[in-house]
Structure formats: C-alpha cells, structure tokens
Write an enzyme that holds these catalytic residues in place. Sequence first.
Site, mmCIF file in Angstrom:
data_model
loop_
_atom_site.group_PDB
_atom_site.id
_atom_site.type_symbol
_atom_site.label_atom_id
_atom_site.label_comp_id
_atom_site.label_asym_id
_atom_site.label_seq_id
_atom_site.Cartn_x
_atom_site.Cartn_y
_atom_site.Cartn_z
ATOM 1 N N GLY A 19 -24.016 -36.078 -19.905
ATOM 2 C CA GLY A 19 -22.800 -36.296 -19.130
ATOM 3 C C GLY A 19 -22.490 -37.764 -18.934
ATOM 4 O O GLY A 19 -23.240 -38.650 -19.371
ATOM 5 N N CYS A 137 -19.607 -41.364 -4.763
ATOM 6 C CA CYS A 137 -19.216 -42.586 -5.465
ATOM 7 C C CYS A 137 -18.252 -43.459 -4.666
ATOM 8 O O CYS A 137 -18.186 -44.671 -4.894
ATOM 9 C CB CYS A 137 -18.610 -42.244 -6.818
ATOM 10 S SG CYS A 137 -17.298 -41.009 -6.735
ATOM 11 N N GLN A 164 -9.031 -42.848 -6.965
ATOM 12 C CA GLN A 164 -10.201 -42.473 -7.751
ATOM 13 C C GLN A 164 -9.866 -42.175 -9.207
ATOM 14 O O GLN A 164 -8.896 -41.486 -9.516
ATOM 15 C CB GLN A 164 -10.901 -41.276 -7.100
ATOM 16 C CG GLN A 164 -11.392 -41.613 -5.706
ATOM 17 C CD GLN A 164 -12.139 -40.488 -5.013
ATOM 18 O OE1 GLN A 164 -12.049 -40.339 -3.805
ATOM 19 N NE2 GLN A 164 -12.911 -39.705 -5.757
ATOM 20 N N SER A 167 -12.782 -40.670 -14.512
ATOM 21 C CA SER A 167 -14.206 -40.543 -14.853
ATOM 22 C C SER A 167 -15.009 -39.881 -13.745
ATOM 23 O O SER A 167 -16.149 -39.472 -13.968
ATOM 24 C CB SER A 167 -14.804 -41.914 -15.165
ATOM 25 O OG SER A 167 -14.645 -42.789 -14.060
ATOM 26 N N ARG A 245 -6.507 -39.084 -6.450
ATOM 27 C CA ARG A 245 -6.847 -39.283 -7.853
ATOM 28 C C ARG A 245 -5.688 -40.001 -8.536
ATOM 29 O O ARG A 245 -4.516 -39.625 -8.355
ATOM 30 C CB ARG A 245 -7.098 -37.943 -8.540
ATOM 31 C CG ARG A 245 -7.709 -38.057 -9.922
ATOM 32 C CD ARG A 245 -9.179 -38.386 -9.860
ATOM 33 N NE ARG A 245 -9.966 -37.265 -9.360
ATOM 34 C CZ ARG A 245 -11.289 -37.306 -9.196
ATOM 35 N NH1 ARG A 245 -11.955 -38.415 -9.485
ATOM 36 N NH2 ARG A 245 -11.941 -36.265 -8.731
ATOM 37 N N HIS A 252 -13.229 -46.766 -9.270
ATOM 38 C CA HIS A 252 -12.509 -46.345 -8.073
ATOM 39 C C HIS A 252 -12.077 -47.570 -7.271
ATOM 40 O O HIS A 252 -12.752 -48.600 -7.262
ATOM 41 C CB HIS A 252 -13.402 -45.488 -7.177
ATOM 42 C CG HIS A 252 -13.724 -44.135 -7.732
ATOM 43 N ND1 HIS A 252 -13.175 -43.639 -8.893
ATOM 44 C CD2 HIS A 252 -14.553 -43.150 -7.259
ATOM 45 C CE1 HIS A 252 -13.642 -42.414 -9.109
ATOM 46 N NE2 HIS A 252 -14.473 -42.103 -8.133
ATOM 47 N N ASN A 325 -17.337 -46.580 -10.643
ATOM 48 C CA ASN A 325 -17.883 -45.385 -10.003
ATOM 49 C C ASN A 325 -19.037 -44.752 -10.771
ATOM 50 O O ASN A 325 -19.871 -44.061 -10.168
ATOM 51 C CB ASN A 325 -16.780 -44.340 -9.781
ATOM 52 C CG ASN A 325 -15.992 -44.026 -11.033
ATOM 53 O OD1 ASN A 325 -15.231 -44.866 -11.514
ATOM 54 N ND2 ASN A 325 -16.145 -42.828 -11.568
#
Length: 352
Positions: A19, A137, A164, A167, A245, A252, A325
């Site tokens: 990931g 984060c 944010q 990602s 977002r 971020h 982040n």
Amino acid sequence: MTLVTDPTAPRIALIGATGAVGSTLIELIEERDLRYRELYLVASSRSAGRQIPVGGQPHEVRSLEDFDFGLVDIAFFSAGTSVSRAWVPAAVAKGALVIDNTRAYRMDPDTPLVVPQINYAVLDRPPGSGVIANPNCSTIPLVRVLQPVERRWGIRQVVVSTYQAASGQGHQGIEELLEGTEVALRDPDADLPSERFSPPLAFNVVPFVDELQDSGFTLEEQKMVQESRKILGLPDLDVTATCVRVPVVNSHSEAVWVQTQEPVDRAELVGLLSRQTEVTVHDAENRAAFPTPLKAGHPDHVHVGRVRVSPHNPRGFWLWLVSDNLRVGAALNAVQIAEYALARGFLSGGVR
C-alpha cells in the site's frame, strides 16, 4: 535499510507492504538505515507472490493469512482498521511489538498513542497492550505545533479546518483523482469515478471525510479531537475540526485558529515554532512566504506559514500547516516510534 547479522537487531514485518503507507515505510527504513536481521513484506493473499526490491534485493510478498508472527520482533501494521483488529492480537500473542497505523487501538487506555517529538516519555516502558498506536495523519502535525504553544501561553480553544489529499485513500485514491481529472478535462459533463471519493474529487472540494457520526461530525473530525487530547495529555482541550478532501495528490494542509490564555507576541511565536524539531516556519523572515502541498520543502518537516496574531484579540492567532501525510502523518512517525523503542532497549518479549 541495513541488513545485519547482529542478533540484537530486530526482525521486522511490514503488514500492508504494497500500500501507499507500506511503500513509504520501505523508503524511510532504507533512508534512515534502520538495522534489521530479517525483513518480511506481508499483504493480503491477492498481493502475495509479488516481488518488491528492498536494499537492492528482491523480497517476495507473503500472504497475511499464512504468516507466522513468531518470526518477528516488530510488526508495522498499515493495512486498514479491519485488518489490524483481526490480526494484531495474533502478532502480540506471538511476542511481536506492534506499531499500528490505524484507528483500531488509538483510544485503548492500555495502548500509548505516540508522536515521539511530543510524548516520547511514554516509550520509556513497554506498552501493556503490546501495541503502540500511530495517530491520524492530520492530528500529528497539529499537536506538533500545539504543544509548545500550550506550554508557553496555555490554550483555551483550537479550531482547525483540514485540506486533505487524495493519497489519504492510498494508491487507489490517487489513481481515482488522476483518472477523474483526465475524464473531466475531456468532457466536463461526464460521470466521474467515485469509488473512493463520493462526490467525485476531481475539480471538487468535499467537506466530508470518513463516516458520519450521530453528533453530525465525521469520524475523521472526531479522531482529531480525541487523539489531540490524548497525545497532549489535555482531556478537556476545547478543539473542534472540519475535515475537507481536496483535489491534491499528496500532502495535507490545515488552517488552525488558536486562542490562548495569555497574549501572544508574533515574533516570539515564530521563534518558538522555529525551534521545534523538524518544523520549518516559512514566514519567519518574509511574511509573504508560505508553504503549499506542491512545493512545501523538506518532506519530513511540518511546514508552517501565515502566522497571524489577531489585531483585535492578542490571545488569538492563525497558522497554516502543510505536511506530507504519507511520511510525517504516517510512515515517518511509525519509524521514529520504532527508533525510540529500540533505543530504550525494549521489545514485547525481547529480541529472540
């Protein structure tokens, strides 16, 4: 990353190695020369068998479902909350120290929630749960600047709005943003992909991150409140958040309003923040300077700008924060936790 034969060096497993955070963990462990004598890359069965180069050598990804946690001393979990809830107990039972990058254990009273620059003292002893939790984060950069302010002037209230990046939803979030952007540029009226972000994120701003709670706040907003209080040791801290977002690939940002107990001098505030470890204040010399996600600077720093003390209320000021982040907000904090734990000579069950 440094492979050694020293029997005191830990054996490490990365759960969720394929990931976005897992990939960043690999980069950082290499960059910071974290010594290990064994390294296991672990992911779900659908990713098992993949080859990932580490330290110039290929490493085969192992299936989580078949992995023996008795082989490792430290297990980094970054494969999602449901995976951590299902598999962390198995890792702890086999004697591994777990550093968990999900919300599964953050508010557990037996599990320390750690930002090493802030509350490293909790790492002076092994955690009762066998787990050290990595914060959200957006919480990490926030508490990094709030702690010195609290110590100097005292804090009455914090209001924060986050911006944010895609990602935050991993590789799939980035891919969906890029795909949606390409589609929208070809046809502004086309239906955009919205599996990870709903409404679609391309050319949009979505004031809704994570699940809606009964309070009307989202889970992301609730996490920032609860985690900030726990990390700072201020259970009654008046903090509230709106999490948004935005169509940014990575990093971020946060707009932070702080009200203090005592009047704040801007020059002193800038000097105080500039002295913090891995914090860069962009408008220390030039008030027109500020960080952005595109070009903030050092990827391992919390970047601060737009430092403004209210002319009508000297007990109130604004800050603009930008941080990577995937690094500052996740993988770097996790690696620094491991470094602190190793420096203090403890592992759950000891290095075998």
